[in-house]
Every structure is written in C-alpha cells, then in structure tokens.
Design an enzyme around this catalytic site. Sequence first.
Site, PDB file in Angstrom:
ATOM      1  N   GLY A  95       0.812  -1.211   0.000  1.00 35.13           N
ATOM      2  CA  GLY A  95       0.000   0.000   0.000  1.00 35.13           C
ATOM      3  C   GLY A  95       0.844   1.259   0.000  1.00 35.13           C
ATOM      4  N   ASN A  96       0.253   2.360  -0.388  1.00 33.84           N
ATOM      5  CA  ASN A  96       0.925   3.663  -0.343  1.00 33.84           C
ATOM      6  C   ASN A  96      -0.092   4.786  -0.470  1.00 33.84           C
ATOM      7  OD1 ASN A  96       0.927   3.118  -3.394  1.00 33.84           O
ATOM      8  ND2 ASN A  96       2.563   1.772  -2.643  1.00 33.84           N
ATOM      9  N   THR A 107       9.172   3.956   0.632  1.00 31.97           N
ATOM     10  CA  THR A 107       9.199   2.549   0.229  1.00 31.97           C
ATOM     11  C   THR A 107       9.496   1.670   1.445  1.00 31.97           C
ATOM     12  OG1 THR A 107      10.155   1.028  -1.380  1.00 31.97           O
ATOM     13  CG2 THR A 107      11.686   2.582  -0.364  1.00 31.97           C
ATOM     14  N   THR A 153       8.084   5.698  -2.263  1.00 27.87           N
ATOM     15  CA  THR A 153       7.617   4.424  -2.815  1.00 27.87           C
ATOM     16  C   THR A 153       7.686   4.433  -4.340  1.00 27.87           C
ATOM     17  OG1 THR A 153       5.667   3.038  -3.103  1.00 27.87           O
ATOM     18  CG2 THR A 153       5.251   5.329  -2.621  1.00 27.87           C
ATOM     19  N   GLU A 176       5.668   2.943  -6.233  1.00 26.86           N
ATOM     20  CA  GLU A 176       4.303   2.985  -6.762  1.00 26.86           C
ATOM     21  C   GLU A 176       3.722   4.400  -6.778  1.00 26.86           C
ATOM     22  OE1 GLU A 176       1.958  -1.041  -6.522  1.00 26.86           O
ATOM     23  OE2 GLU A 176       2.591  -0.495  -4.525  1.00 26.86           O
ATOM     24  N   HIS A 232      -3.654  -7.291  -8.823  1.00 26.67           N
ATOM     25  CA  HIS A 232      -2.804  -6.495  -7.956  1.00 26.67           C
ATOM     26  C   HIS A 232      -3.565  -5.977  -6.731  1.00 26.67           C
ATOM     27  CE1 HIS A 232       0.122  -2.815  -7.624  1.00 26.67           C
ATOM     28  NE2 HIS A 232      -0.004  -3.487  -6.500  1.00 26.67           N
TER      29      HIS A 232
HETATM   30 ZN   LIG Z   1       0.507  -2.747  -4.504  1.00 26.83          ZN
END
Ligand SMILES: [Zn+2]
Length: 371
Positions: free
Chosen positions: A126-127, A142, A171, A173, A255
């Site tokens: 998660g982020n 991250t 992160t 993402e 995902h």
């Molecule tokens: Zn993810």
Amino acid sequence: MPQVLTARDVAALLDSGQPIPEGALLTPTARDLVGERRHLPAPVARSVPVPALPAVVATPAPGPVGPMIGATVPDHEFKWRPGSDPRTPEDIQRFFTSPAIEDLKRRICDMGRRLWLKDFTDGNGGNITVRVGDNLVLCTPTLICKGFMTPDDMALIDLDGRQLAGSRKRTSEALTHLGIMKRQPAAKACVHAHPPHATAFAIANASVPTCLIPEAEVFLGKIGVAQYETPGTPENAEEVGRIGVDHQAILMQNHGVIVWGKDVEDAYWKIENLDAYCRTVAIAQGLGTGLHSFGPDKLKDLINLRLKLGMPDARAALKECELCDNSDLRPTVVVPAPAAAAAPSDAPPDADLEALVQKITDEILRRLSAK
Ligand SMILES: [Zn+2]
C-alpha cells in the site's frame, strides 16, 4: 428494436415542439415527464437539462436528490495558490516542515494505521499520496508497514516522481498515483492498498456489478478496471492514469485497488467503501438467489446526488438503459426466472434412453425368473 427515449430525450423533443415518435419506448422517468408536461398550460422554455459533463468538473445537476440535500462531506482538502510552489532547496525544506504540511503528514500516518488495522495492507504493501502544490506531492516511503509510520518518514516529490525532500526514499508505486494526478486535477489524494475482497474481484477478473447498494453508487461512482501491468512501471502509471480520469475507485487487475479523493481521508473512505461493497456482493452471490438490481432510473437520482456532493461522474452523460449494464454478471444480477432445471413433463421422451431402461429392466426380470 424500438427506440428507447430517456427523460432527457423527451425533454429535448417537447422543448423543441416535436412529437414523441410512434412506437418509441419511454423509460419510467421519461413517462413521468410526459405526464407532468400534459398538465402544463403551454410548452415551457427550459434551460439545457444536464449537459454532458467533463470528467473533472463537478456541476450540480437538476433532479430529485432525496433526503441528503445540503449534506456536506468533511473538507480537509489542501488548497494552494497556483504558481506559488517553493523553488529553492531552502524554501522547499521550509515548506516541507511547515505546520500545514506537518499536519498532513500526521493525517497520512493516521490513514496508514487505519489501512493496516483493517487488513487492507500486508507487509509493506500500500501507499498514500497527497498533492500539495502545482508540482508537489507528499508521499509515503518505500518498504514501510503502513500501520507504524511517523511524520518523519514522509517524502516530498514532484509530479515526475523526483524526490525533493524527506530522508526516506519514496515508494516506487508513487508513479501510479502521479499517473492519475497528472490527468485528473480533482485527484488531490490517492490511496493504494490490497483490501482482500476488492482484490479478489481484481484477480478473478470479475467486474463489480452496479445498481445494488445506493451508498456505493454515491461515494464510489462507477468502479473502473485497469489492465495488469507490472507495479511501479511507467506502463502501469499510464494505464491507471487513463482509467483514473473517469473513475475514483479502480481495480488493478491481479494487484489491488487505487482510489482518489479530494483529501486523504476522503480517499481512505473509498477504500473502506469499496472493500465493504465487494465483500457484501460476494456474500450475496453465495446465497444463490441472484442479485436484485434497483434499476437505472433510481441510479439517475444517485448520480445527481453524487454530483451535488461535488464528486464527478461520467455516467451523467449516459442514457438510463446504459446505466445498469451488468453484462458480465448478468446471469446473477437479473432477478432469476422460476427454476427450469427439470424437463417439462410433456417433453417427448428420449427414445434411446427409453430403450436402454427397457433393456435393463428386461435383463433384471430375466435373471430373477431364472433363479
Ligand atoms: Zn501494490
């Protein structure tokens, strides 16, 4: 195929003095409108009913909105003056540790803790990102568990993902979040997580049905699906960004999910709403009686309510007949017809089967009589 006319089509015809075409099918709202107009003394000039909305602009639409008129969503949106981003390293650092940004960092930690407590993230999954300027975004670092972050863990990046401040690396993402923010200015905060029920739909490649729970329609809007791309890659950012323009809640195939809102709590709520909805739909499907849809004319009311609450909805431009298109799940979404599993009693018997049964019966009788 008869022509299907919505309330908007009918209003346009009546406003321009044209008759309703012979044999056309009217939606329930369109029928009501014709009834209403019959009681009017003369055609009334109306302004354009509901324009096709650009995805970004949330314009209140006319129409019934139910008992929640005047409701407001708590507002923690971070607002800045366009063109006022800090530029020098010193100004950036000062901005990054300013009281308003420190408050936002604490909010991000709080939402991270809630994600982890709800089992929406596992390990370092998660982020979270929050847009804080024309070209500035706060983001989680991250390799960190979202349940135990502190304000000092946060990073500041630009819209291309370059890190501007913060001691921990951002992160990977974050690029996916930026893919949405670059295309959709209303996306001021994004949350990505792996909530199990919504992720189950994403790995089963099952689109989430609509027209089942009003709150989901109002607060999530239509749920988008982004094709699988490797997490953290520019391809993933491109695909999710494309879908994110018109969808606030997105299933990322194989995902997890990503949602956006006007502030970090608004976005977090959508993760909760989405997972609760998927969990409920999955349980209901297991009951085996099919899912009962409340139908597209009622969905119109909910879309109008969503627009009133300031959330964009590309479905405002759709016809009613397109709104509850649950085609992927059609066998379970429509109210099922009475069971027709057993062959009708007057069906012609299968001659081969009859012959086989007769043969077995004869053989049994032969053996019995031979004893
Ligand atoms: Zn993810």
